[in-house]
Enzyme design. Structure first.
Site, mmCIF file in Angstrom:
data_model
loop_
_atom_site.group_PDB
_atom_site.id
_atom_site.type_symbol
_atom_site.label_atom_id
_atom_site.label_comp_id
_atom_site.label_asym_id
_atom_site.label_seq_id
_atom_site.Cartn_x
_atom_site.Cartn_y
_atom_site.Cartn_z
ATOM 1 C CG ASP A 81 42.696 57.765 65.079
ATOM 2 O OD1 ASP A 81 42.499 56.591 64.678
ATOM 3 O OD2 ASP A 81 43.164 58.657 64.359
ATOM 4 C CD GLU A 104 39.338 46.863 63.896
ATOM 5 O OE1 GLU A 104 38.371 46.319 63.334
ATOM 6 O OE2 GLU A 104 40.146 47.602 63.297
ATOM 7 C CG ASN A 153 36.821 54.141 62.490
ATOM 8 O OD1 ASN A 153 37.187 54.998 63.290
ATOM 9 N ND2 ASN A 153 37.544 53.068 62.219
ATOM 10 C CG ASP A 177 39.013 42.840 66.477
ATOM 11 O OD1 ASP A 177 39.994 43.099 65.769
ATOM 12 O OD2 ASP A 177 37.854 43.166 66.200
#
Length: 309
Positions: free
Chosen positions: A193, A219, A184, A176
């Site tokens: 992204d 993620e 973000n 992760d």
């Protein structure tokens, strides 16, 4: 003349294309027909990725009707050689159409044999090619180009089958990206992204052929290490983490960097996939609560592996 020398002589005299790749996907042998079709000098041993990139740039070898070669390459590498055998059709710029088979040993070495089927059922080629493209798409994550949950689930199941039937213990890691929500929130989802794509590319560059890597969602990613001890798999993950720590993927912010946390566990004969994944996920949780940026092995009261971070 030895048997091996005789086999090599026969292959070099044959029109069938034959090549052998090692566990790192580098050509170790190619007969005359294969070298001619893919423009390989007798004294060189390129990797498959190097060979495909070089020929694509020069408009020769395999025909690739793809909008972005690097995206295609990443997607293909995430699945290439992950199963014991596969067969498919491919065409060359010289007009030939080939039926190619790939047979992979447990150590990652691959035997590739291709036959010319240019004259075979020409009218059905487009249908067969569309079918193959649809199958590939069904196993690929759209954003990163690596394998998706569906493909990874099959590879995880295969690790358990190999342990049960062949006695080959393997490992599963769940990964992760650390504090990804903050990425973000700070930079926007488009930048997020780009980070996911950067991470996928970096990890793929560290894989052995037998390992499988893919995106499970968001993620979260997963990695399988077939026929690998937990200690060895942890070392591989630590190397991957070191590579990711050095990455600076954002042009607009050259100081930006990121890390990941990973939980890893080894397989048990006869267990369910859900139990296998749960242990890796529990180890991931421990990696996160202990500070992130960290590889954590499952604390197994039955086995004997401790923290790998």
């Amino acid at each position: 003349m030895s048997v091996i020398s005789r086999v090599v002589q026969l292959y070099d005299a044959s029109d069938v294309l034959v090549a052998i790749y090692d566990g790192f996907d580098r050509i170790r042998y190619a007969n005359r027909a294969f070298r001619s079709a893919y423009f390989i000098e007798p004294d060189e041993s390129p990797s498959w990725a190097e060979l495909m990139r070089r020929n694509h740039d020069l408009g020769r070898g395999t025909v690739l009707c793809v909008p972005d070669f690097e995206v295609w390459l990443s997607s293909t590498l995430s699945r290439r050689g992950k199963t014991g055998f596969r067969a498919f059709e491919t065409d060359l710029h010289d007009g030939r159409w080939l039926w190619m088979t790939e047979t992979v040993e447990s150590d990652g070495w691959m035997l590739c044999i291709a036959s010319d089927i240019t004259s075979l059922r020409v009218e059905e080629r487009e249908i067969r090619q569309d079918r193959d493209l649809a199958i590939k798409a069904s196993y690929t994550d759209d954003l990163t180009g690596v394998a998706n949950r569906r493909f990874l689930t099959a590879r995880i199941e295969q690790v358990l089958v190999d342990h049960q039937t062949l006695g080959r213990m393997g490992c599963l890691a769940v990964i992760d990206l650390d504090n990804f929500k903050l990425v973000n929130d700070r930079f926007g989802h488009q930048t997020g992204d780009l980070v996911l794509q950067d991470f996928s590319k970096l990890i793929e560059g560290q894989l052995r052929r037998s390992d499988s890597f893919g995106r499970m969602g968001g993620e979260e990613f997963a990695l399988t290490f077939p026929d690998t001890s937990l200690e060895h798999a942890c070392l591989i993950l630590e190397r991957m983490l070191a590579v990711v720590r050095l990455s600076r993927p954002l042009v607009q912010d050259p100081d930006f960097h990121y890390t990941f946390s990973a939980g890893i566990t080894s397989s048990r004969p006869g267990e369910a996939l859900s139990d296998f994944y749960r242990r890796a996920d529990e180890a991931l949780y421990q990696a996160k609560v202990s500070g992130r940026n960290h590889v954590q092995a499952f604390a197994d009261p039955v086995g004997s592996v401790a923290d790998a971070g």
